[in-house]
Design a protein around this motif. Structure first.
Motif, PDB file in Angstrom:
ATOM      1  N   TYR A  18      36.055  41.999  28.569  1.00  0.00           N
ATOM      2  CA  TYR A  18      37.186  41.163  29.006  1.00  0.00           C
ATOM      3  C   TYR A  18      37.766  41.723  30.299  1.00  0.00           C
ATOM      4  O   TYR A  18      37.959  40.998  31.285  1.00  0.00           O
ATOM      5  CB  TYR A  18      38.255  41.124  27.904  1.00  0.00           C
ATOM      6  CG  TYR A  18      39.417  40.202  28.218  1.00  0.00           C
ATOM      7  CD1 TYR A  18      39.455  38.902  27.728  1.00  0.00           C
ATOM      8  CD2 TYR A  18      40.478  40.628  29.015  1.00  0.00           C
ATOM      9  CE1 TYR A  18      40.503  38.043  28.023  1.00  0.00           C
ATOM     10  CE2 TYR A  18      41.527  39.779  29.317  1.00  0.00           C
ATOM     11  CZ  TYR A  18      41.533  38.491  28.814  1.00  0.00           C
ATOM     12  OH  TYR A  18      42.578  37.645  29.111  1.00  0.00           O
ATOM     13  N   ALA A  65      37.676  40.007  33.943  1.00  0.00           N
ATOM     14  CA  ALA A  65      38.957  39.599  34.547  1.00  0.00           C
ATOM     15  C   ALA A  65      39.088  40.185  35.950  1.00  0.00           C
ATOM     16  O   ALA A  65      39.662  39.563  36.847  1.00  0.00           O
ATOM     17  CB  ALA A  65      40.122  40.040  33.667  1.00  0.00           C
ATOM     18  N   TYR A 117      37.315  36.173  38.486  1.00  0.00           N
ATOM     19  CA  TYR A 117      38.584  35.520  38.185  1.00  0.00           C
ATOM     20  C   TYR A 117      38.654  34.102  38.740  1.00  0.00           C
ATOM     21  O   TYR A 117      39.643  33.412  38.555  1.00  0.00           O
ATOM     22  CB  TYR A 117      39.764  36.356  38.704  1.00  0.00           C
ATOM     23  CG  TYR A 117      39.699  36.713  40.157  1.00  0.00           C
ATOM     24  CD1 TYR A 117      40.050  35.789  41.128  1.00  0.00           C
ATOM     25  CD2 TYR A 117      39.253  37.969  40.564  1.00  0.00           C
ATOM     26  CE1 TYR A 117      39.980  36.109  42.465  1.00  0.00           C
ATOM     27  CE2 TYR A 117      39.185  38.302  41.909  1.00  0.00           C
ATOM     28  CZ  TYR A 117      39.538  37.378  42.849  1.00  0.00           C
ATOM     29  OH  TYR A 117      39.454  37.683  44.164  1.00  0.00           O
ATOM     30  N   ASN A 156      38.185  30.056  39.391  1.00  0.00           N
ATOM     31  CA  ASN A 156      38.233  28.876  38.540  1.00  0.00           C
ATOM     32  C   ASN A 156      36.853  28.225  38.617  1.00  0.00           C
ATOM     33  O   ASN A 156      36.409  27.854  39.709  1.00  0.00           O
ATOM     34  CB  ASN A 156      39.315  27.934  39.082  1.00  0.00           C
ATOM     35  CG  ASN A 156      39.577  26.755  38.171  1.00  0.00           C
ATOM     36  OD1 ASN A 156      38.660  26.211  37.577  1.00  0.00           O
ATOM     37  ND2 ASN A 156      40.840  26.356  38.079  1.00  0.00           N
ATOM     38  N   ASP A 204      33.648  32.120  44.704  1.00  0.00           N
ATOM     39  CA  ASP A 204      34.320  32.722  43.548  1.00  0.00           C
ATOM     40  C   ASP A 204      34.279  31.777  42.345  1.00  0.00           C
ATOM     41  O   ASP A 204      34.157  32.215  41.196  1.00  0.00           O
ATOM     42  CB  ASP A 204      35.789  33.068  43.888  1.00  0.00           C
ATOM     43  CG  ASP A 204      35.893  34.306  44.776  1.00  0.00           C
ATOM     44  OD1 ASP A 204      34.978  35.151  44.726  1.00  0.00           O
ATOM     45  OD2 ASP A 204      36.878  34.406  45.523  1.00  0.00           O
ATOM     46  N   ASP A 220      38.532  30.023  30.269  1.00  0.00           N
ATOM     47  CA  ASP A 220      38.885  31.440  30.222  1.00  0.00           C
ATOM     48  C   ASP A 220      37.606  32.282  30.293  1.00  0.00           C
ATOM     49  O   ASP A 220      37.057  32.675  29.266  1.00  0.00           O
ATOM     50  CB  ASP A 220      39.632  31.687  28.897  1.00  0.00           C
ATOM     51  CG  ASP A 220      39.984  33.144  28.685  1.00  0.00           C
ATOM     52  OD1 ASP A 220      39.914  33.929  29.652  1.00  0.00           O
ATOM     53  OD2 ASP A 220      40.331  33.494  27.541  1.00  0.00           O
ATOM     54  N   TYR A 224      40.472  35.713  49.150  1.00  0.00           N
ATOM     55  CA  TYR A 224      40.817  34.703  48.151  1.00  0.00           C
ATOM     56  C   TYR A 224      42.180  34.084  48.455  1.00  0.00           C
ATOM     57  O   TYR A 224      43.222  34.720  48.261  1.00  0.00           O
ATOM     58  CB  TYR A 224      40.789  35.331  46.752  1.00  0.00           C
ATOM     59  CG  TYR A 224      40.959  34.316  45.641  1.00  0.00           C
ATOM     60  CD1 TYR A 224      39.896  33.488  45.269  1.00  0.00           C
ATOM     61  CD2 TYR A 224      42.171  34.155  44.978  1.00  0.00           C
ATOM     62  CE1 TYR A 224      40.044  32.541  44.263  1.00  0.00           C
ATOM     63  CE2 TYR A 224      42.336  33.210  43.980  1.00  0.00           C
ATOM     64  CZ  TYR A 224      41.264  32.403  43.627  1.00  0.00           C
ATOM     65  OH  TYR A 224      41.410  31.461  42.629  1.00  0.00           O
ATOM     66  N   ALA A 247      44.867  27.551  42.377  1.00  0.00           N
ATOM     67  CA  ALA A 247      43.825  27.188  41.406  1.00  0.00           C
ATOM     68  C   ALA A 247      43.843  28.171  40.247  1.00  0.00           C
ATOM     69  O   ALA A 247      43.907  27.782  39.084  1.00  0.00           O
ATOM     70  CB  ALA A 247      42.449  27.187  42.067  1.00  0.00           C
ATOM     71  N   THR A 248      43.800  29.442  40.569  1.00  0.00           N
ATOM     72  CA  THR A 248      43.920  30.484  39.550  1.00  0.00           C
ATOM     73  C   THR A 248      44.122  31.805  40.265  1.00  0.00           C
ATOM     74  O   THR A 248      43.833  31.914  41.462  1.00  0.00           O
ATOM     75  CB  THR A 248      42.687  30.537  38.614  1.00  0.00           C
ATOM     76  OG1 THR A 248      42.988  31.396  37.503  1.00  0.00           O
ATOM     77  CG2 THR A 248      41.438  31.067  39.318  1.00  0.00           C
ATOM     78  N   PRO A 292      43.807  36.298  39.893  1.00  0.00           N
ATOM     79  CA  PRO A 292      43.272  37.401  39.080  1.00  0.00           C
ATOM     80  C   PRO A 292      44.383  37.990  38.211  1.00  0.00           C
ATOM     81  O   PRO A 292      45.553  37.955  38.602  1.00  0.00           O
ATOM     82  CB  PRO A 292      42.808  38.419  40.122  1.00  0.00           C
ATOM     83  CG  PRO A 292      43.545  38.086  41.371  1.00  0.00           C
ATOM     84  CD  PRO A 292      43.860  36.625  41.325  1.00  0.00           C
ATOM     85  N   MET A 293      44.032  38.493  37.042  1.00  0.00           N
ATOM     86  CA  MET A 293      45.029  39.165  36.205  1.00  0.00           C
ATOM     87  C   MET A 293      45.471  40.444  36.906  1.00  0.00           C
ATOM     88  O   MET A 293      44.644  41.173  37.471  1.00  0.00           O
ATOM     89  CB  MET A 293      44.430  39.524  34.845  1.00  0.00           C
ATOM     90  CG  MET A 293      44.681  38.494  33.773  1.00  0.00           C
ATOM     91  SD  MET A 293      43.846  38.908  32.222  1.00  0.00           S
ATOM     92  CE  MET A 293      45.144  39.808  31.342  1.00  0.00           C
ATOM     93  N   LEU A 305      46.573  43.225  32.486  1.00  0.00           N
ATOM     94  CA  LEU A 305      45.334  43.612  31.798  1.00  0.00           C
ATOM     95  C   LEU A 305      45.585  44.789  30.857  1.00  0.00           C
ATOM     96  O   LEU A 305      45.080  44.824  29.732  1.00  0.00           O
ATOM     97  CB  LEU A 305      44.277  44.010  32.827  1.00  0.00           C
ATOM     98  CG  LEU A 305      43.144  43.030  33.058  1.00  0.00           C
ATOM     99  CD1 LEU A 305      42.217  43.539  34.144  1.00  0.00           C
ATOM    100  CD2 LEU A 305      42.350  42.758  31.778  1.00  0.00           C
ATOM    101  N   HIS A 365      47.858  31.767  33.888  1.00  0.00           N
ATOM    102  CA  HIS A 365      46.851  32.243  34.839  1.00  0.00           C
ATOM    103  C   HIS A 365      47.181  31.890  36.295  1.00  0.00           C
ATOM    104  O   HIS A 365      46.436  32.252  37.207  1.00  0.00           O
ATOM    105  CB  HIS A 365      45.440  31.789  34.456  1.00  0.00           C
ATOM    106  CG  HIS A 365      45.125  30.364  34.771  1.00  0.00           C
ATOM    107  ND1 HIS A 365      44.494  29.983  35.918  1.00  0.00           N
ATOM    108  CD2 HIS A 365      45.351  29.232  34.080  1.00  0.00           C
ATOM    109  CE1 HIS A 365      44.335  28.664  35.918  1.00  0.00           C
ATOM    110  NE2 HIS A 365      44.850  28.185  34.812  1.00  0.00           N
ATOM    111  N   PRO A 388      46.782  35.997  31.871  1.00  0.00           N
ATOM    112  CA  PRO A 388      45.467  35.613  31.343  1.00  0.00           C
ATOM    113  C   PRO A 388      45.229  34.100  31.353  1.00  0.00           C
ATOM    114  O   PRO A 388      46.183  33.320  31.328  1.00  0.00           O
ATOM    115  CB  PRO A 388      45.518  36.116  29.905  1.00  0.00           C
ATOM    116  CG  PRO A 388      46.971  36.129  29.557  1.00  0.00           C
ATOM    117  CD  PRO A 388      47.713  36.433  30.823  1.00  0.00           C
ATOM    118  N   LYS A 389      43.978  33.713  31.366  1.00  0.00           N
ATOM    119  CA  LYS A 389      43.628  32.303  31.214  1.00  0.00           C
ATOM    120  C   LYS A 389      43.755  31.922  29.731  1.00  0.00           C
ATOM    121  O   LYS A 389      43.914  32.785  28.876  1.00  0.00           O
ATOM    122  CB  LYS A 389      42.208  32.076  31.737  1.00  0.00           C
ATOM    123  CG  LYS A 389      42.135  32.254  33.263  1.00  0.00           C
ATOM    124  CD  LYS A 389      40.741  32.014  33.804  1.00  0.00           C
ATOM    125  CE  LYS A 389      40.715  31.997  35.328  1.00  0.00           C
ATOM    126  NZ  LYS A 389      41.126  33.294  35.939  1.00  0.00           N
TER     127      LYS A 389
END
Lengths: 371, 371
Positions: free
Chosen positions: A20, A24, A28, A30, A37, A237, B3, B8-9, B11-12, B17, B199, B204-205
Motif C-alpha cells: 500500500y 501510494a 498516485y 488517477n 502518471d 484506489d 505533476y 484530479a488526485t 499523492p498521499m 501514510l 484523495h 487516501p483514495k
C-alpha cells in the motif's frame, strides 16, 4: 487481546501494508487521466486484475473494483438484475446471506422483482431439490453465498451450477468469506459472478471486487459513468487494489498449508470443548476451515461474547454487519433451530497467525465462564 | 514527471501514510463489533468525526463516511431527495457540477423527480437571479458545487444560502475541490449538506465523507442497514478515515499560508504566460487558489495536455472523471463560450509541494509547443 474474529475483519498483513505504502508513493495518478502518471496507474490496475483472476481461473476483464464486500454484493445484484430484466423478474436466494444481499434484494423487490428463498437442510447446506422447485421461466438470477459468516457451512456451488446449466439464469455467489481461502473455479462451478472483499484476507478495508464473467449481461446503476466500463463511478484506489492483490495472492499461494493448519485447530477446539456444554451448528466437515459456529448450553451467544471480551478474547455472536440487530440469526432458524438455540450462537474465527496457545486460553475461558 | 494535476488526485502525504499504517496496525477491529477491538475502532472514528467537523464549524454527528467524492455526491443527493420527497420533487442544480452529481440527478429524474439548471454568468459564477426564478413551491433540494474542477471558479454559497433562508429547501454543495482549502462555514452559509473526498487533499483514495446537518431529512438507499445510522452499508475503513482526517487537518491548519503561496504562483503563471497566446477561463480573482483554467489560441486542450505529457508535465484537459468523453466541457458552454473555445480548455492545478522551478519549466514548455 486474543483476536478470534477474523470473519468480521482481519488486520492488514505487513506485506499488504508495505505494498500500500509503496504504491501510494509511486503510483498516485488517477487511472482515468490521460498523462503518463495516469497511464502508469492504469497499467498497474490491469496487472492486479490479471493476478486476481488467476485465483478463480477467470478472465482479467471480468474484474471490477468496489469499496468492499457490501458494495460488491449490492452493485453486482442490482446491475445483474437490471441487465437481465427483459428476460424476467424472478430471483432466487437463500436464508444464509449477508445483510447486504438482502438490502439489494429488498430494493429490487420494491422495484417489482420477486424474490424466493431456497430451503436449507439441518446441516446448513441449501436444499438442491428446493432450488429445482423454485426455478421458473422468469428466473433471471440465483444468488447463493459460498459460505455464510454465521454458520460457516460451505455451499455446494458446483451442484447448483449443474442445476442451472443451460438455463438463462445468472449465477452469483457472495464469496467474501471464501475467496483465496477455499478453492473457487468459476468455470467448473459455472458461476457468472462473485463478490469479494479485501479486508477479510489481511488486505485493506474499503476495497473489494466483483468478478462478472465476460458476456454476462449487466447494467450499471447510474448512466454516464466512464470508470470501469460504467460499472461504478469514482477514482480507483490503486494503493488499496495492489495491497488487496498482494494479500489475496499470499492467501492463495499458501492456501493448502493454511487450510491444513486451520483444520487441525478446528478439530483441536472441538476435541477440547466439553461435549456436555458445547455444540456445533452446521456441518462438521463441510465448513470454512477457520470457523466454528458454537453454542453453550443455556447461554446466550451475546453473553458468551461479552464474557470472553472481559477475559481478553475477541469473538463474535454473529455477523458484525448486524451486531445492533437483536433478532435470532435467520440462517439458524432456516436450519430448523429454535429461536432460543439460535440466540446461543457464538462464532470463533481464526487468522493465519492464530496460535494454539491462544486457543488453549480460549478453551479455558469458555469452560470457566460456562461452569 | 512534473505533476500539476492536483484537482484530479494528489499523492498521499508522508504523515497521512504514516497515520494509515499505524492505525492499520493498532485499530483493525470492525467498529460494529461489540468487543474491545471493535469499541476501540468505534471510539477512534468518533474522534475523527469531531476533528473533521472543526474544519466546517459543524457537529460531529453530522459526518457520514463514504468511499470518495462520487460516492458522497450520489449517496447524499439520493438520500436527501428520498428523505424529502413528501414535500416535492423538484431539484435545482447548475451546469458546473461533477459527473457524479448528474449521475445521481439523472437517476432521480428517471424516478419522477424534475431537475432544473441555473444559468451561469460569463465569469463562471452561477446567476443568483436565475436561481430565484427557478425556485418553486415543490423545490426540495438545491445542489451547487463550491468550485468546479473545470473552471475553478468559487461559487457564492453564502448568497445562495441567503436566498434559500426560511424556505423548506435542502442546500447541498459538492465541496470536493474546496474542503480544508477554501473556508466553508456550514452555519453562516446555511448549508445542510456537503460532499468531501480525501484523495484531493493528500489523503487516501476510496475515502470521503458527507456532512448532513443534524435535523436534515434523509432516507438511506437501502433498508435494514445498521452501519452509520443506516446511511451506507459496509465496514468502515478506520485506517483510511484517520489518514483522511490527518490530511484534512494538515491542510486546514496551514490553509492561509498555502493559499497565499498558491495565489502568488497563480499570479506568476498568468504574468509569465504570453497574453497573445493564452487566456484564462472564468473569474480571475474568485477561483481556487491552486487552479488555472486556460486556453491556448487555436489549440485543443487535449493536444496541449498530450504535448505537456511528452515533455514530462502532467496536466489535464478537464475532469479525469470524464476523460473518455469527447464532448466540450458543459460548464464553459454555459458560460457562453463556443464549443471550439471550450475544447481549448486545459487545466493546471498545483499541490502543496509545487515549486516555482516546476512552473518555470511548464511555462517554457507551453510557450515552446504553442510557438
Amino acid at each position: 487481546m486474543i483476536y478470534l474474529d477474523h470473519c468480521a475483519t482481519t488486520p492488514m498483513s505487513a506485506k499488504a501494508l508495505d505494498t500500500y505504502t509503496k504504491t501510494a508513493q509511486s503510483f498516485y495518478g488517477n487511472e482515468q487521466s490521460l498523462h503518463d502518471d495516469g497511464e502508469a496507474a492504469s497499467q498497474l490496475l490491469q496487472h492486479c486484475r490479471a493476478k486476481l483472476t488467476t485465483i478463480i481461473h477467470g478472465k482479467s476483464e471480468g474484474i471490477y473494483f468496489t469499496s468492499g464486500g457490501s458494495d460488491s454484493n449490492i452493485t453486482a445484484l442490482l446491475s445483474l438484475a437490471y441487465g437481465n430484466e427483459d428476460y424476467g423478474k424472478h430471483i432466487i436466494t437463500s436464508p444464509l446471506e449477508h445483510p447486504s444481499v438482502y438490502q439489494a434484494l429488498n430494493r429490487l423487490n420494491q422495484e417489482g422483482f420477486s424474490v424466493s428463498e431456497v430451503k436449507v437442510k439441518s446441516n446448513g447446506e441449501v436444499c438442491l431439490d428446493s432450488l429445482q422447485q423454485l426455478l421458473r421461466d422468469d428466473t433471471i438470477l440465483v444468488t447463493i453465498t459460498h459460505a455464510s459468516s454465521e454458520t460457516g457451512v460451505i455451499q455446494p456451488l458446483k451442484d447448483i451450477g449443474r442445476i442451472l446449466e443451460g438455463k438463462n439464469v445468472v449465477f452469483h455467489s457472495d464469496t467474501v468469506q471464501t475467496f483465496a481461502k477455499v478453492p473457487i473455479d468459476i468455470t467448473s462451478y459455472q458461476l457468472d459472478a462473485i463478490s469479494i472483499s479485501a479486508h477479510k484476507l489481511n488486505g485493506p478495508k474499503n476495497c473489494g471486487a466483483c468478478y462478472i464473467a465476460p458476456g454476462t449481461n449487466w447494467k450499471g446503476l447510474y448512466s454516464g459513468v466512464t470508470h470501469q466500463q460504467g460499472w461504478k463511478p469514482g477514482t480507483i484506489d490503486i494503493p488499496g487494489v495492489t495491497a488487496f492483490t498482494e494479500a489475496a495472492l499470499a492467501f492463495h499461494e499458501h492456501h493448502a498449508e493454511t487450510t491444513a493448519y486451520w483444520k487441525r485447530m478446528q478439530q483441536w477446539m472441538l476435541t477440547n470443548l466439553s461435549d456436555d456444554v458445547f455444540s456445533l451448528f452446521g456441518d462438521i466437515d463441510n465448513r470454512l476451515p477457520h470457523h466454528l459456529a458454537l453454542r453453550a448450553k443455556g447461554k446466550e451467544g451475546q453473553w458468551i461474547m461479552l464474557e470472553c471480551n472481559r477475559n481478553g478474547i475477541a469473538i463474535s455472536s454473529g455477523s458484525a454487519c448486524k451486531s445492533s440487530d437483536s433478532s435470532p440469526p435467520k440462517s439458524l432458524i432456516a436450519m430448523g433451530h429454535t429461536a432460543e438455540a439460535a440466540h446461543g450462537l457464538f462464532r470463533i474465527s481464526f487468522g493465519k497467525d492464530t496460535t494454539y496457545r491462544e486457543l488453549e486460553k480460549t478453551v479455558e475461558v469458555l469452560h470457566r465462564i460456562t461452569a
